[in-house]
Design a protein around this motif. Structure first.
Motif, PDB file in Angstrom:
ATOM      1  N   ASP A 155       0.925  -1.222   0.065  1.00  0.00           N
ATOM      2  CA  ASP A 155      -0.071  -0.021   0.053  1.00  0.00           C
ATOM      3  C   ASP A 155       0.930   1.413  -0.039  1.00  0.00           C
ATOM      4  O   ASP A 155       0.421   2.230  -0.700  1.00  0.00           O
ATOM      5  N   ASP A 158       2.782   1.373  -3.420  1.00  0.00           N
ATOM      6  CA  ASP A 158       1.763   1.993  -4.458  1.00  0.00           C
ATOM      7  C   ASP A 158       1.740   3.489  -4.457  1.00  0.00           C
ATOM      8  O   ASP A 158       1.509   3.921  -5.568  1.00  0.00           O
ATOM      9  N   LYS A 159       1.758   4.046  -3.449  1.00  0.00           N
ATOM     10  CA  LYS A 159       1.776   5.650  -3.279  1.00  0.00           C
ATOM     11  C   LYS A 159       2.967   6.140  -3.609  1.00  0.00           C
ATOM     12  O   LYS A 159       2.950   7.200  -4.202  1.00  0.00           O
ATOM     13  N   ARG A 161       5.180   4.837  -5.497  1.00  0.00           N
ATOM     14  CA  ARG A 161       5.090   4.977  -7.035  1.00  0.00           C
ATOM     15  C   ARG A 161       4.516   6.076  -7.757  1.00  0.00           C
ATOM     16  O   ARG A 161       5.110   6.732  -8.730  1.00  0.00           O
ATOM     17  N   SER A 191       4.888  -5.225  -5.605  1.00  0.00           N
ATOM     18  CA  SER A 191       4.891  -3.787  -6.090  1.00  0.00           C
ATOM     19  C   SER A 191       5.469  -3.427  -7.363  1.00  0.00           C
ATOM     20  O   SER A 191       5.341  -2.323  -7.745  1.00  0.00           O
TER      21      SER A 191
ATOM     22  N   ASP D  65       2.789  -1.730 -16.026  1.00  0.00           N
ATOM     23  CA  ASP D  65       2.053  -0.989 -14.760  1.00  0.00           C
ATOM     24  C   ASP D  65       0.811  -1.673 -14.510  1.00  0.00           C
ATOM     25  O   ASP D  65      -0.050  -0.930 -13.963  1.00  0.00           O
ATOM     26  N   HIS D  68      -1.142  -3.825 -10.343  1.00  0.00           N
ATOM     27  CA  HIS D  68      -1.960  -3.589  -9.099  1.00  0.00           C
ATOM     28  C   HIS D  68      -3.497  -3.198  -9.782  1.00  0.00           C
ATOM     29  O   HIS D  68      -4.335  -2.890  -8.916  1.00  0.00           O
ATOM     30  N   SER D 269      -7.996  -3.805  -6.662  1.00  0.00           N
ATOM     31  CA  SER D 269      -6.692  -3.927  -6.871  1.00  0.00           C
ATOM     32  C   SER D 269      -6.524  -5.346  -5.908  1.00  0.00           C
ATOM     33  O   SER D 269      -6.964  -5.512  -5.059  1.00  0.00           O
ATOM     34  N   ARG D 275      -1.234 -10.820  -6.331  1.00  0.00           N
ATOM     35  CA  ARG D 275      -0.082 -10.259  -7.343  1.00  0.00           C
ATOM     36  C   ARG D 275       1.171 -11.344  -7.339  1.00  0.00           C
ATOM     37  O   ARG D 275       1.831 -11.701  -8.390  1.00  0.00           O
TER      38      ARG D 275
END
Lengths: 343, 343, 343, 343
Positions: A155, A158-159, A161, A191, D65, D68, D269, D275
């Motif tokens: 989490d 992801d931010k 990024r 990620s 990309d 997610h 997501s 993932r």
């Protein structure tokens, strides 16, 4: 299991770093024990509470609504003083005074070493549940808390990024894991990080520095300006990731921003995986107690509950799964691809 | 507004630190402009892209699905070279060459200063949208990105609280905000932190150190051992929160763990508040352009769109709302309560 | 405010549908009251608890850790029996017997009507806090719980979009809001829905059916096969959204999947906006009590606390902000754009 | 694996209900294939795309990309027309015309049956990846999407619990799962639901109705008024959960509120588990292709990649793990406890 079993006094404690799902395990142990009519005590502050004789009675109402709570209602603490044999004996005395027939310890390998020591002084049953975000306990596919920690780290990344993309910048993100690469490797893959620096494939700073710098440049060549994320295990790069960033600057004139995720990885509401596994393990712990077992750890292998000797869990170092390393190499190693393409 | 308006060429750029909701604003400007038949260009990398003449055409399909994305599809960059008048002229020339009638800049007060400079060289319309997680822009209740940053910080601190509770420990958590206390104060209140250290009520390190130490001890007295969270604004404590932790150790023998939340606060999918406000502001920006406005910032006051002179937004320092400070004092200041109780 | 004020007995209750942030308000009222030395009681199950004299004492320890909890620790209930004057008198008697000087009611306009009735029988102070996910209370920009409900609905719709995209299908999603369009309109805009059906712009089913069908076809023409989301307010389409889906099938051979979000919109940990606003309002409620106010509702306008006559909040219907409707029309109405393009 | 392998043309499609993690699998297959120099095609809309010859080229930039993202960039569709042998031959012809050496299908057992049919007409390699939120595929501990669906359902139920607590009410929550109880049982345990109605332990409506009613009453007796949550598998109770609520009302005068979680369970997501597993499986699929395998499904057992015959995965019904059922019984069955206590 039948209702004709002798009713027992069962104690629980949580020890070492807190891990999400510990409360789910406490709840499950307690409800299952009450289900069969046993009595349940909770010792506070880990082994410290055994030494200081700090405990509470665990009843249905106290544990009913805690499955989703992070942390541990029994508190935890580091307890170096438990290395002292006198304190081990004191702990055993306190358990005996309460007529505790069995003690369940939820923690990591440090806690399990404490159990090996306690076992020399205490004659009751000792059952371990693996609770640590590091996943570095052998005999179980996963430890309680690991899935949540991976989730929290993802989490966060992801931010990060988003900003890395907006500024087309290199970020180095340090994740926990003590001396094991489970967190770093899983987090790196999930990620979509361009690079993972972890114990399992680390050679030496010099070699790695060269590899990383080349890979960053290659990515830039192939993709144009873009973000580049490096996930790094803590306790790996000499003097930490700030130094890694300095090294990349000095070695190859690459500017990186360091981010240490830190303590957010320990807390939070446990993800379902941790809630469910902790619940199954707690029930299995009571089952093991009813069946007279001692010095075993409850694990989960291929979604099935197993019992493992605590000695085994402590003495073996769990290896990161080879499939993960292979996945990392195949997915991330664009450099390798580039070489093939040149043929 | 009618379809008889002259059709215009409109450009958009994002500048300064990225903020969640910038993409929602880009989308909204673009869709609203296309709705009335205008043509839309996106300059890349903020003011740098104006200087370098880097741009793309923005069409419905490019922006349709970005309302929920963090970061900015137009990229951002710091651009000190825009202080140079030659570069300002170059930027104006590039806009003129493309026959851009109006430029929308999404950013913070640094970006607005850039607009003041550009306005001397460029004769088209200039419209500002406040986009920064710091909320330090006057003339609007909130800036785009602030609500999401508060949300991210709270999520993180809710997790840290779990560990703080489990170990009954003091944590100091640094949040962003540049030189403004909006983030720290809102985050402190919403996380239920025991203490907020922010610009608005900071006296000097000596006084604060004494207050904090007394408050921690008082809490411990009244509550027994328990967690204690301090939320601290960045750029406030001399030499940062690591030093604050050292100071508390030295001054009062209180052990604290420092946590810097860092870059996670900039990214992430914007919360609805930011998506909605950005959408309304984007539509209003196009409306302002159609109505011939220039050098205005679109703001939102009491859920209603307003237009404010950019000069105003830049020259006034927005004050943290007094109700918030009062709330902090009434809720957190157990020390005060204690004094009353003793009477 | 000073410590020389007379110390009061203050009661709190939550009434009507539960809303995230009610606990934050209870906490804030309680802590602020305790801060000034007052005593705080919590009545259970809303007005029912007043009739049945069910209450608890609220102390620091009971409310300290509830700012992040959904629901209400004071419980809620529908209470039609409060329409009976005898019950109103009974409630007043119970308050008088406990020497309650002031009662704080957290709820929506139904609860405020209850306060108007109670005011005829009870001589103490009555203070209202607006707590409802519907945002249909005038005199405040937002009600406690609204921001969280929007957030929950968006999270859900972001997920539904994935399946709608994968299957290029039309989904109709019903959100709550009773007889007000705040939720539907905000959720529609923030989710990027192609269509919002809400009270504020609804003509009649025949006209709407035609508009929607045309818009869906136009979107398909312009975009090719793609997902299409309709957000619909509850209590609007005759016989509900299942019927709307049938109508679209019959009228224009368009296949739609209905989704009713339902009760998930009421619960959950409050988002920071609700935590902070509830905290400010709670402190302001105590302030109002200290200042001798009665029959006022605490609101927040442009981030500043205001006091509004309860009569006003009950008698005026808050209008959805015009900027929102304009945003919806400009962003979503691709049909309009198409017409312009054809000119 | 070595770079000396012949370079192949590899195709991928996603089929059946979409599941979070399908994009991670597409990304991983593509990146790993490109890593070894192969060429990758993506067929659109599942088997429909094979029949209609709809495909795109998959390059690094298209998949980089998407790890997610929920849904599937290759779209999905139901395809009953693939039961027709002529269409199967058409699909094979399209694959042959493009010189596709291997096809990877990501889907559930319906999709795998399609592969068995295609295998009679197509001479290339066929590799399956288990992608379905239902987890009803044998030969793998988990399917791609299951972990995320459990997570989404838990998030929703954690919210519903708030309202159920506030009103001390009974809620019946229907979760997906087709004809398998994995979702219901895992969600029931992880949400701390008081009751789970699932295929694995369902007797008949009459018996169950009596059990549930008794359990609700017993809980009320032991706990006082409180919330009570029932998690029910879809397709189980005759005429659905609305009828179950009616039945409980009629049989025992218990008022329940039904909630159908619906399509939110499919999207979102993917959680890290999905993932990571999807990434490992994608890499393993390419590995299997390089090694000349065909008609195998990639599974994960005890965190290790395995290859299973597709025939096996289709013909065996995976059983819900016995430990889970035991956990449910021990934790939830307070009725049983009550009986023991009475002895």
């Amino acid at each position: 299991m039948s209702a004709n079993q002798p009713l027992k006094n069962i104690a629980i404690l949580t020890s070492g770093g807190d891990a999400p799902g510990m409360n789910a395990a406490i709840r499950s142990c307690t409800l299952a024990a009450l289900h069969y009519g046993h009595k349940v005590f909770g010792f506070l502050h880990g082994f410290k509470g055994l030494i200081n004789n700090e405990f509470i009675l665990l009843e249905e109402q106290k544990v009913r609504d805690i499955i989703h709570c992070g942390g541990t209602i029994l508190k935890s603490a580091r307890c170096p003083e438990f290395l002292d044999e006198n304190n081990q004996q004191l702990a055993a005395d306190h358990l005996d005074n309460l007529n505790i027939d069995a003690l369940i310890v939820i923690g990591g390998d440090g806690s399990f070493c404490g159990m090996l020591a306690l076992n020399k002084h205490y004659k009751g049953q000792l059952i371990a549940l693996p609770g640590t975000i590091d996943n570095d306990v052998d005999g179980t596919d996963h430890t309680i808390g690991f899935a949540t920690a991976v989730n929290t780290a993802i989490d966060a990344i992801d931010k990060i990024r988003d900003t890395a993309d907006a500024f087309e910048r290199v970020f180095v993100i340090e994740v926990m894991g003590r001396h094991s690469g489970f967190l770093a490797l899983n987090v790196g893959i999930a990620s979509g990080a361009e690079q993972v620096i972890t114990f399992e494939n680390f050679k030496n700073p010099g070699v790695e520095l060269q590899n990383i710098a080349e890979h960053i440049k290659l990515c830039k060549e192939k993709r144009g300006a873009s973000s580049y994320l490096i996930v790094a295990a803590e306790n790996l790069w000499p003097q930490g990731i700030d130094q890694l960033c300095n090294d990349l600057q000095n070695y190859a004139n690459i500017t990186c921003t360091p981010c240490i995720l830190g303590y957010i990885q320990r807390g939070g509401s446990p993800v379902p995986k941790d809630r469910i596994m902790a619940t199954k393990m707690g029930v299995a712990a009571i089952d093991a107690i009813i069946n007279g077992k001692t010095m075993v750890m409850i694990g989960e292998v291929s979604a099935t509950i197993v019992e493992v000797k605590i000695k085994y869990a402590v003495r073996h170092k769990k290896q990161v799964n080879g499939d993960l390393l292979m996945a990392q190499n195949s997915i991330l190693d664009i450099a390798e691809l580039a070489k093939i393409n040149k043929l």
